[in-house]
Design an enzyme around this catalytic site. Structure first.
Site, short mmCIF file in Angstrom:
data_model
loop_
_atom_site.label_atom_id
_atom_site.label_comp_id
_atom_site.label_asym_id
_atom_site.label_seq_id
_atom_site.Cartn_x
_atom_site.Cartn_y
_atom_site.Cartn_z
N LYS A 159 105.99 84.81 20.76
CA LYS A 159 105.01 85.46 21.61
C LYS A 159 103.61 84.96 21.31
O LYS A 159 103.27 84.67 20.15
CB LYS A 159 105.04 86.99 21.41
CG LYS A 159 106.39 87.63 21.69
CD LYS A 159 106.78 87.54 23.15
CE LYS A 159 108.06 88.30 23.41
NZ LYS A 159 108.50 88.20 24.82
N ASP A 188 105.54 82.62 24.91
CA ASP A 188 105.64 83.64 25.96
C ASP A 188 104.43 84.55 25.88
O ASP A 188 104.23 85.25 24.88
CB ASP A 188 106.93 84.44 25.74
CG ASP A 188 107.17 85.49 26.82
OD1 ASP A 188 106.33 85.65 27.71
OD2 ASP A 188 108.22 86.16 26.75
N GLU A 214 105.63 80.74 29.06
CA GLU A 214 106.34 81.75 29.85
C GLU A 214 105.38 82.88 30.25
O GLU A 214 104.62 83.38 29.42
CB GLU A 214 107.49 82.31 29.01
CG GLU A 214 108.41 83.26 29.73
CD GLU A 214 109.65 83.56 28.90
OE1 GLU A 214 110.11 84.71 28.94
OE2 GLU A 214 110.15 82.64 28.21
N GLU A 240 111.07 86.69 34.87
CA GLU A 240 111.75 87.84 34.28
C GLU A 240 111.30 89.16 34.92
O GLU A 240 112.04 90.15 34.85
CB GLU A 240 111.53 87.91 32.77
CG GLU A 240 110.12 88.27 32.34
CD GLU A 240 110.00 88.46 30.84
OE1 GLU A 240 110.11 89.61 30.38
OE2 GLU A 240 109.80 87.46 30.14
N HIS A 290 117.39 85.44 31.57
CA HIS A 290 116.52 86.16 30.64
C HIS A 290 117.28 87.25 29.90
O HIS A 290 117.90 88.12 30.51
CB HIS A 290 115.35 86.77 31.43
CG HIS A 290 114.42 87.60 30.60
ND1 HIS A 290 114.40 88.98 30.65
CD2 HIS A 290 113.47 87.24 29.71
CE1 HIS A 290 113.48 89.44 29.83
NE2 HIS A 290 112.90 88.41 29.25
#
Length: 347
Positions: A159, A188, A214, A240, A290
């Site tokens: 992340k 992400d 992402e 997602e 996902h």
């Protein structure tokens, strides 16, 4: 014909909480009973918000609408989607639809594995290590990356989106150092940036050879996604939090992404997932399912384009205690294979 629908809500504790406010994932097991006595069970899922609302929608509006219908997944999904459209086409509506749809696919599969019914195109798919780790200290993040390396993953995802860009740069640099230059590294942002911040962040991060960024922007910011992709060298992965086939159509026709990542539950089940996958195939864009490893893995084995499957540390459906043995897939190092067993939910 469908005779009854019942819902069981389970809150499964996460061994590694996804933050102070996400200690559980919520699973709603939806069981369909036919007039001949056969039963099928499907999954509706939400990590944090809306489980009780989904349960209420299933037990009232969905149940009333499906009794008496034939157990045909595509027919029921289309009819139910139209019936529920007044309540919206994203959020809790497709989540509820997924429980219904997966239950009907369970009936269609019977004692066969889902991937065998769909038709496997490959014997295995790569698995990448993933973590909901924005709240981890740098030391904890490095330790997680070391576990990914020890497990044999050839690709990992972390992340980004900390309060300061300097923190993100430090953390991405640390993970790249641990995993080395040959493993794929994805990041992400979980929709935390606006267009300006995304541009600045990616200029600072692209030196770490990112395989994709992402959800850099809010999921519904289509113009921003298009503009960002035009101006950065890092591939963009989205999807997602896109809930409809039309939403994916808009992303693809606009040229807003390099990878699409439909979440099986958030799009409403297997039926719409397959429609999205076929749409992406027409555009030549790969589909990387996902989360929900054991279900996503079976879908990935049947996709036209090669894909990877996400394994969030200690948070597969089996890790959460939601699946009964034998499991439908097995993960050996960084490869996922089907076992031939049907998907069975733990009681």
């Amino acid at each position: 014909m469908i005779k009854d629908l019942a819902v069981t809500l389970r809150s499964a504790p996460l061994a590694r909480p996804w933050g102070a406010d996400v200690p559980f994932n919520h699973a709603l097991l939806v069981t369909i009973t036919l007039d001949d006595g056969r039963r099928g069970t499907g999954l509706a899922w939400t990590p944090q918000i809306g489980a009780q609302a989904v349960k209420a929608l299933l037990e009232h509006d969905v149940r009333d609408a499906v009794i008496g219908l034939p157990p045909h997944p595509e027919l029921v999904w289309d009819r139910l989607s139209a019936h529920l459209s007044e309540a919206g086409r994203s959020g809790i509506v497709p989540i509820a639809l997924s429980g219904m749809d997966l239950a009907l696919w369970d009936l269609r599969c019977g004692e066969r594995a889902l991937v065998d019914v769909l038709g496997a195109r490959r014997e295995s798919v790569p698995v990448y290590g993933s973590g909901v780790n924005l709240h981890y200290t740098l030391q904890e993040l490095r330790a997680q990356a070391e576990r990914w390396v020890a497990a044999g993953f050839t690709a990992v995802k972390m992340k980004v989106g900390r309060p300061s860009l300097a923190e993100d740069v430090e953390r991405v640099a640390a993970v790249r150092e641990v995993i080395g230059p040959d493993r794929l590294l994805m990041v992400d942002a979980n929709q935390r940036w606006d267009l300006h911040r995304a541009r600045v962040a990616l200029r600072a991060l692209e030196r770490y050879d990112l395989f994709w960024i992402e959800e850099p922007l809010p999921a519904d910011d289509l113009p921003g996604q298009v503009e960002l992709r035009r101006g950065v060298g890092v591939p963009v992965a989205v999807g997602e939090n896109v809930a409809t086939v039309h939403g994916f159509r808009d992303l693809l026709t606009a040229g807003a992404c390099d990878v699409v990542q439909p979440n099986l539950v958030r799009v409403g089940g297997i039926t719409p997932f397959l429609r999205i996958a076929e749409l992406a195939r027409v555009f030549g864009v790969p589909v990387y399912p996902h989360l929900l490893t054991e279900l996503s893995g079976q879908l990935a084995l049947a996709l036209h384009h090669p894909a990877m499957v996400e394994r969030v540390e200690d948070a597969t459906l089996a890790d959460l205690g939601l699946l009964a043995s034998p499991l439908p897939v097995e993960i050996d190092g960084a490869e996922l294979r089907a076992t031939g067993a049907p998907t069975r939910w733990a009681s």
